[in-house]
Design a protein around this motif. Sequence first.
Motif, PDB file in Angstrom:
ATOM      1  N   ILE A 123    -142.243 -58.114   7.287  1.00 11.98           N
ATOM      2  CA  ILE A 123    -140.794 -58.189   7.349  1.00 11.98           C
ATOM      3  C   ILE A 123    -140.427 -59.574   7.850  1.00 11.98           C
ATOM      4  O   ILE A 123    -140.909 -60.009   8.883  1.00 11.98           O
ATOM      5  N   GLU A 124    -139.586 -60.249   7.109  1.00 14.28           N
ATOM      6  CA  GLU A 124    -139.144 -61.574   7.536  1.00 14.28           C
ATOM      7  C   GLU A 124    -137.627 -61.543   7.684  1.00 14.28           C
ATOM      8  O   GLU A 124    -136.926 -60.985   6.859  1.00 14.28           O
ATOM      9  N   PHE A 125    -137.164 -62.122   8.755  1.00 17.99           N
ATOM     10  CA  PHE A 125    -135.738 -62.152   9.049  1.00 17.99           C
ATOM     11  C   PHE A 125    -135.354 -63.594   9.316  1.00 17.99           C
ATOM     12  O   PHE A 125    -136.017 -64.279  10.078  1.00 17.99           O
ATOM     13  N   GLY A 126    -134.320 -64.061   8.670  1.00 16.92           N
ATOM     14  CA  GLY A 126    -133.861 -65.428   8.883  1.00 16.92           C
ATOM     15  C   GLY A 126    -132.571 -65.467   9.669  1.00 16.92           C
ATOM     16  O   GLY A 126    -131.776 -64.542   9.639  1.00 16.92           O
ATOM     17  N   PHE A 127    -132.383 -66.556  10.363  1.00 13.98           N
ATOM     18  CA  PHE A 127    -131.178 -66.767  11.149  1.00 13.98           C
ATOM     19  C   PHE A 127    -130.717 -68.190  10.911  1.00 13.98           C
ATOM     20  O   PHE A 127    -131.520 -69.108  10.914  1.00 13.98           O
ATOM     21  N   ARG A 128    -129.451 -68.369  10.693  1.00 11.13           N
ATOM     22  CA  ARG A 128    -128.935 -69.719  10.487  1.00 11.13           C
ATOM     23  C   ARG A 128    -127.528 -69.820  11.084  1.00 11.13           C
ATOM     24  O   ARG A 128    -126.698 -68.955  10.910  1.00 11.13           O
ATOM     25  N   CYS A 129    -127.311 -70.878  11.799  1.00 11.14           N
ATOM     26  CA  CYS A 129    -125.972 -71.264  12.221  1.00 11.14           C
ATOM     27  C   CYS A 129    -125.876 -72.761  11.966  1.00 11.14           C
ATOM     28  O   CYS A 129    -126.788 -73.364  11.421  1.00 11.14           O
ATOM     29  N   ARG A 130    -124.810 -73.372  12.346  1.00  9.86           N
ATOM     30  CA  ARG A 130    -124.599 -74.782  12.027  1.00  9.86           C
ATOM     31  C   ARG A 130    -125.685 -75.698  12.581  1.00  9.86           C
ATOM     32  O   ARG A 130    -126.051 -76.674  11.972  1.00  9.86           O
ATOM     33  N   TRP A 131    -126.261 -75.380  13.723  1.00 10.86           N
ATOM     34  CA  TRP A 131    -127.208 -76.282  14.372  1.00 10.86           C
ATOM     35  C   TRP A 131    -128.623 -75.727  14.487  1.00 10.86           C
ATOM     36  O   TRP A 131    -129.522 -76.400  14.954  1.00 10.86           O
ATOM     37  N   LEU A 132    -128.854 -74.493  14.020  1.00 12.39           N
ATOM     38  CA  LEU A 132    -130.181 -73.894  14.162  1.00 12.39           C
ATOM     39  C   LEU A 132    -130.473 -72.969  12.999  1.00 12.39           C
ATOM     40  O   LEU A 132    -129.620 -72.198  12.579  1.00 12.39           O
ATOM     41  N   SER A 133    -131.675 -73.062  12.474  1.00  8.67           N
ATOM     42  CA  SER A 133    -132.132 -72.179  11.406  1.00  8.67           C
ATOM     43  C   SER A 133    -133.590 -71.851  11.669  1.00  8.67           C
ATOM     44  O   SER A 133    -134.406 -72.747  11.868  1.00  8.67           O
ATOM     45  N   TYR A 134    -133.922 -70.567  11.703  1.00  7.74           N
ATOM     46  CA  TYR A 134    -135.318 -70.187  11.890  1.00  7.74           C
ATOM     47  C   TYR A 134    -135.593 -68.863  11.198  1.00  7.74           C
ATOM     48  O   TYR A 134    -134.676 -68.123  10.850  1.00  7.74           O
ATOM     49  N   SER A 135    -136.864 -68.593  10.986  1.00 11.71           N
ATOM     50  CA  SER A 135    -137.307 -67.324  10.429  1.00 11.71           C
ATOM     51  C   SER A 135    -138.122 -66.593  11.479  1.00 11.71           C
ATOM     52  O   SER A 135    -138.930 -67.193  12.187  1.00 11.71           O
ATOM     53  N   ARG A 136    -137.920 -65.308  11.546  1.00 14.37           N
ATOM     54  CA  ARG A 136    -138.688 -64.451  12.446  1.00 14.37           C
ATOM     55  C   ARG A 136    -139.541 -63.542  11.569  1.00 14.37           C
ATOM     56  O   ARG A 136    -139.033 -62.883  10.673  1.00 14.37           O
ATOM     57  N   ILE A 137    -140.839 -63.521  11.825  1.00 16.25           N
ATOM     58  CA  ILE A 137    -141.761 -62.747  11.008  1.00 16.25           C
ATOM     59  C   ILE A 137    -142.426 -61.694  11.895  1.00 16.25           C
ATOM     60  O   ILE A 137    -143.000 -62.018  12.936  1.00 16.25           O
ATOM     61  N   HIS A 138    -142.335 -60.446  11.483  1.00 12.57           N
ATOM     62  CA  HIS A 138    -142.898 -59.330  12.228  1.00 12.57           C
ATOM     63  C   HIS A 138    -144.412 -59.305  12.018  1.00 12.57           C
ATOM     64  O   HIS A 138    -144.887 -59.258  10.884  1.00 12.57           O
ATOM     65  N   VAL A 139    -145.184 -59.362  13.107  1.00 14.88           N
ATOM     66  CA  VAL A 139    -146.647 -59.379  13.044  1.00 14.88           C
ATOM     67  C   VAL A 139    -147.220 -58.352  14.035  1.00 14.88           C
ATOM     68  O   VAL A 139    -147.781 -58.710  15.066  1.00 14.88           O
ATOM     69  N   PRO A 140    -147.100 -57.067  13.715  1.00 16.58           N
ATOM     70  CA  PRO A 140    -147.612 -56.057  14.644  1.00 16.58           C
ATOM     71  C   PRO A 140    -149.117 -56.166  14.818  1.00 16.58           C
ATOM     72  O   PRO A 140    -149.824 -56.675  13.950  1.00 16.58           O
ATOM     73  N   GLY A 141    -149.580 -55.691  15.945  1.00 18.45           N
ATOM     74  CA  GLY A 141    -151.006 -55.718  16.257  1.00 18.45           C
ATOM     75  C   GLY A 141    -151.215 -55.665  17.749  1.00 18.45           C
ATOM     76  O   GLY A 141    -151.547 -54.631  18.301  1.00 18.45           O
ATOM     77  N   HIS A 142    -150.991 -56.797  18.411  1.00 25.79           N
ATOM     78  CA  HIS A 142    -151.105 -56.817  19.872  1.00 25.79           C
ATOM     79  C   HIS A 142    -150.097 -55.840  20.465  1.00 25.79           C
ATOM     80  O   HIS A 142    -150.413 -55.077  21.369  1.00 25.79           O
ATOM     81  N   THR A 143    -148.882 -55.872  19.935  1.00 28.31           N
ATOM     82  CA  THR A 143    -147.875 -54.837  20.199  1.00 28.31           C
ATOM     83  C   THR A 143    -147.178 -54.546  18.875  1.00 28.31           C
ATOM     84  O   THR A 143    -147.267 -55.335  17.927  1.00 28.31           O
ATOM     85  N   GLN A 144    -146.483 -53.449  18.789  1.00 28.56           N
ATOM     86  CA  GLN A 144    -145.781 -53.102  17.559  1.00 28.56           C
ATOM     87  C   GLN A 144    -144.583 -54.005  17.291  1.00 28.56           C
ATOM     88  O   GLN A 144    -144.141 -54.136  16.166  1.00 28.56           O
ATOM     89  N   GLY A 145    -144.070 -54.665  18.320  1.00 27.70           N
ATOM     90  CA  GLY A 145    -142.910 -55.530  18.164  1.00 27.70           C
ATOM     91  C   GLY A 145    -143.223 -57.011  18.118  1.00 27.70           C
ATOM     92  O   GLY A 145    -142.319 -57.840  18.202  1.00 27.70           O
ATOM     93  N   SER A 146    -144.485 -57.377  17.985  1.00 24.85           N
ATOM     94  CA  SER A 146    -144.860 -58.796  17.994  1.00 24.85           C
ATOM     95  C   SER A 146    -144.220 -59.552  16.833  1.00 24.85           C
ATOM     96  O   SER A 146    -144.131 -59.034  15.719  1.00 24.85           O
ATOM     97  N   ILE A 147    -143.789 -60.783  17.114  1.00 22.77           N
ATOM     98  CA  ILE A 147    -143.185 -61.635  16.094  1.00 22.77           C
ATOM     99  C   ILE A 147    -143.726 -63.057  16.235  1.00 22.77           C
ATOM    100  O   ILE A 147    -144.257 -63.423  17.273  1.00 22.77           O
ATOM    101  N   VAL A 148    -143.582 -63.824  15.157  1.00 23.88           N
ATOM    102  CA  VAL A 148    -143.741 -65.271  15.217  1.00 23.88           C
ATOM    103  C   VAL A 148    -142.429 -65.850  14.710  1.00 23.88           C
ATOM    104  O   VAL A 148    -141.712 -65.218  13.929  1.00 23.88           O
ATOM    105  N   CYS A 149    -142.100 -67.033  15.164  1.00 26.24           N
ATOM    106  CA  CYS A 149    -140.867 -67.707  14.743  1.00 26.24           C
ATOM    107  C   CYS A 149    -141.215 -69.032  14.093  1.00 26.24           C
ATOM    108  O   CYS A 149    -142.031 -69.787  14.622  1.00 26.24           O
ATOM    109  N   TYR A 150    -140.587 -69.292  12.954  1.00 29.31           N
ATOM    110  CA  TYR A 150    -140.790 -70.539  12.228  1.00 29.31           C
ATOM    111  C   TYR A 150    -139.486 -71.316  12.218  1.00 29.31           C
ATOM    112  O   TYR A 150    -138.447 -70.804  11.845  1.00 29.31           O
ATOM    113  N   TYR A 151    -139.567 -72.571  12.656  1.00 32.59           N
ATOM    114  CA  TYR A 151    -138.432 -73.476  12.728  1.00 32.59           C
ATOM    115  C   TYR A 151    -138.657 -74.553  11.671  1.00 32.59           C
ATOM    116  O   TYR A 151    -139.333 -75.547  11.919  1.00 32.59           O
ATOM    117  N   PRO A 152    -138.138 -74.361  10.435  1.00 29.00           N
ATOM    118  CA  PRO A 152    -138.465 -75.260   9.323  1.00 29.00           C
ATOM    119  C   PRO A 152    -138.021 -76.701   9.514  1.00 29.00           C
ATOM    120  O   PRO A 152    -138.682 -77.613   9.013  1.00 29.00           O
TER     121      PRO A 152
END
Length: 80
Positions: free
Chosen positions: A1-30
């Motif tokens: 599951i990938e979720f993106g966020f964008r506003c005027r000064w910030l844009s990033y993607s949040r990627i769900h990576v369960p394993g260590h915990t069920q809610g683990s994520i990584v964030c990508y700042y392109p």
Amino acid sequence: IEFGFRCRWLSYSRIHVPGHTQGSIVCYYPKKKALFTGDLIYECGHGPILADWLPPSSARDYLRSSNRMLDWLQETDIEW
């Protein structure tokens, strides 16, 4: 599951990576080609130690997430 966020000064993607915990994520700042992995990638010391003994952890999910991220990294430009 990938979720993106964008506003005027910030844009990033949040990627769900369960394993260590069920809610683990990584964030990508392109804009900076930066990947924030949290505890998806961590120092295991002198051997194959994976913190999967905790109740919410799953070695199977961790492996699945890791393989998915390896595929993602081949398609995505990040700074090493």
